[in-house]
Design an enzyme around this catalytic site. Structure first.
Site, PDB file in Angstrom:
ATOM      1  CE  LYS A 156     -14.179  -5.629   1.790  1.00  0.00           C
ATOM      2  NZ  LYS A 156     -12.834  -5.130   2.042  1.00  0.00           N
TER       3      LYS A 156
ATOM      4  CE  LYS B  38      -8.876 -11.143  -2.569  1.00  0.00           C
ATOM      5  NZ  LYS B  38      -9.129 -11.165  -1.152  1.00  0.00           N
TER       6      LYS B  38
ATOM      7  CE  LYS C 147      -4.275  -1.917   1.555  1.00  0.00           C
ATOM      8  NZ  LYS C 147      -5.348  -2.057   2.502  1.00  0.00           N
TER       9      LYS C 147
HETATM   10  P1  ATP Z   1      -9.793  -6.029  -0.760  1.00  0.00           P
HETATM   11  O1  ATP Z   1      -9.917  -6.171  -2.233  1.00  0.00           O
HETATM   12  O2  ATP Z   1     -10.085  -4.648  -0.247  1.00  0.00           O
HETATM   13  O3  ATP Z   1      -8.602  -6.682  -0.160  1.00  0.00           O
HETATM   14  P2  ATP Z   1     -11.419  -8.294  -0.375  1.00  0.00           P
HETATM   15  O4  ATP Z   1     -12.678  -8.387  -1.162  1.00  0.00           O
HETATM   16  O5  ATP Z   1     -10.256  -9.101  -0.810  1.00  0.00           O
HETATM   17  O6  ATP Z   1     -11.044  -6.793  -0.211  1.00  0.00           O
HETATM   18  P3  ATP Z   1     -10.994  -8.605   2.418  1.00  0.00           P
HETATM   19  O7  ATP Z   1     -11.503  -7.475   3.246  1.00  0.00           O
HETATM   20  O8  ATP Z   1      -9.541  -8.751   2.191  1.00  0.00           O
HETATM   21  O9  ATP Z   1     -11.825  -8.637   1.053  1.00  0.00           O
HETATM   22  O10 ATP Z   1     -11.500  -9.968   2.994  1.00  0.00           O
HETATM   23  C1  ATP Z   1     -12.587 -10.134   3.840  1.00  0.00           C
HETATM   24  C2  ATP Z   1     -12.860 -11.622   3.913  1.00  0.00           C
HETATM   25  O11 ATP Z   1     -13.478 -12.065   2.697  1.00  0.00           O
HETATM   26  C3  ATP Z   1     -11.634 -12.502   4.110  1.00  0.00           C
HETATM   27  O12 ATP Z   1     -11.941 -13.490   5.065  1.00  0.00           O
HETATM   28  C4  ATP Z   1     -11.410 -13.124   2.747  1.00  0.00           C
HETATM   29  O13 ATP Z   1     -10.827 -14.404   2.843  1.00  0.00           O
HETATM   30  C5  ATP Z   1     -12.803 -13.201   2.185  1.00  0.00           C
HETATM   31  N1  ATP Z   1     -12.774 -13.101   0.735  1.00  0.00           N
HETATM   32  C6  ATP Z   1     -12.520 -11.981   0.037  1.00  0.00           C
HETATM   33  N2  ATP Z   1     -12.594 -12.213  -1.289  1.00  0.00           N
HETATM   34  C7  ATP Z   1     -12.890 -13.538  -1.428  1.00  0.00           C
HETATM   35  C8  ATP Z   1     -13.092 -14.388  -2.553  1.00  0.00           C
HETATM   36  N3  ATP Z   1     -13.019 -13.915  -3.784  1.00  0.00           N
HETATM   37  N4  ATP Z   1     -13.405 -15.679  -2.344  1.00  0.00           N
HETATM   38  C9  ATP Z   1     -13.501 -16.154  -1.084  1.00  0.00           C
HETATM   39  N5  ATP Z   1     -13.308 -15.405   0.022  1.00  0.00           N
HETATM   40  C10 ATP Z   1     -13.013 -14.112  -0.132  1.00  0.00           C
END
Ligand code: ATP
Ligand code: LTN
Length: 329
Positions: free
Chosen positions: A197, A194, A113
């Site tokens: 969000k 993956k 970051k």
């Molecule tokens: P960012 O893109 O901001 O990192 P993110 O969508 O990856 O956000 P996180 O806040 O890092 O989400 O993760 C929150 C939870 O959601 C974690 O437990 C992570 O394992 C789960 N998670 C996020 N994306 C996925 C995915 N595509 N498939 C399964 N689990 C997910």
């Protein structure tokens, strides 16, 4: 015997996706039945990057409501907003005297970051100290996290052990809880990534609040693979396999059984079936979300959660202050 205590935090940034739902929220819902769970919308963590104030406020309520709409039950667990419980910021400062700049600057998330920014706030570096404070305040035994947060949890453990060695037994040393179900939902536009969000490509994810027609059009545009067979084969057919995974998760079927639903079916009809499965999953969540947002219920639940969190964390904070030598009256 004390029930196992669980703590996890969710950042109020981006749009919660179907990936978050299957990878995290559904685990939270299961855990609430067996353990004493605390779930926290970590708005103070969001402040480590620039935020629009109105947007942050709105997102904090949205994420809390979506956690509840996904099945968290205020009678079974404690849901609250981090900034409503001042003990988090307080313990975080106290732990600033325990954590080392060296270990913080080695965190991969920090390096990622920080690298593209002209200026880097102290908060971005200190982020894991606040996360340690979140967890340690509640004497949490288990912390559900995604793989990317393992390093931060390791730091929380190091801080807890260091504190305990210096001042005597104070903190439970937490363990990570990484869900057994390894299902990873991938980006619709690029199955090598993956579903995330914080992606800047809205077509790459399904947000929990996407209306049915948006879900249909995102899925219609999702990448598939050459050939025409609906078959689970992540190497040769990553796009179709991802859609099969999504379908199976939404329908509560195994991937094998999901595959069996589409013999000789073309990609277009298959995508419509996936969209229907997704919409059937999202419909009750969205209905409950609307209800929570349009009544005073969300506010009451967060106020109750904040009270319980403040009560439970007060004991740890008082113990830490005493051990570190702060004067009490
Ligand atoms: P960012 O893109 O901001 O990192 P993110 O969508 O990856 O956000 P996180 O806040 O890092 O989400 O993760 C929150 C939870 O959601 C974690 O437990 C992570 O394992 C789960 N998670 C996020 N994306 C996925 C995915 N595509 N498939 C399964 N689990 C997910
Ligand atoms: N850093 C985590 C969010 C988070 C958290 C926590 C998770 C903040 N405090 C305490 C577990 C326990 C993230 O970005 N997913």
């Amino acid at each position: 015997m004390r029930m196992t205590r669980v703590f996890s935090g969710v950042q109020p940034s981006g749009n919660l996706t179907l990936g978050n739902y299957v990878g995290a929220l559904r685990q939270f819902v299961e855990l609430q039945h067996e353990h004493d769970c605390f779930f926290c919308v970590v708005d103070l963590h969001a402040l480590t990057l620039p935020q629009d104030p109105e947007q942050l406020r709105a997102k904090t309520a949205e994420v809390a409501a979506l956690l509840l709409a996904s099945g968290l039950d205020p009678a079974k667990m404690t849901l609250f907003v981090q900034s409503h419980v001042p003990a988090h910021a307080e313990l975080s400062w106290l732990l600033n005297g325990i954590a080392y700049v060296g270990e913080l600057s080695r965190m991969t998330q920090y390096k990622d970051k920080a690298k593209d920014r002209k200026t880097v706030t102290a908060g971005l570096l200190n982020y894991p100290i606040l996360m340690a404070a979140d967890i340690l305040l509640y004497q949490a035994d288990l912390v559900p996290i995604g793989a990317d947060q393992k390093q931060h949890l390791e730091l929380s453990r190091d801080v807890a052990i260091r504190f305990n060695n210096r001042f005597g037994d104070t903190f439970v040393v937490p363990e990570p809880y990484i869900p057994k179900v390894g299902a990873r939902v991938r980006a619709l536009t690029d199955p090598a990534k993956k579903m995330s969000k914080s992606s800047e490509v809205p077509d790459s994810y399904i947000a929990l609040l996407d209306p049915p027609d948006v879900v249909r059009s995102k899925l219609a545009r999702a990448v598939t693979d050459s050939g025409r067979e609906v078959r689970y084969d992540p190497k040769e057919k990553p796009g179709v396999s991802n859609l099969l995974t999504i379908y199976s998760l939404c329908r509560g079927k195994t991937v094998k059984a999901a595959e069996g639903d589409f013999p000789g079916v073309g990609y277009a009809a298959f995508k419509e079936a996936v969209a229907e499965a997704v919409n059937d999953t999202l419909r009750p969540i969205q209905a409950r979300y609307e209800e929570l947002m349009s009544t005073g219920e969300l506010r009451d639940i967060l106020a109750g959660g904040g009270r319980r969190a403040a009560e439970v964390s007060a004991a740890t904070l008082a113990d830490v202050k005493r051990k570190m030598g702060l004067l009490a009256l």
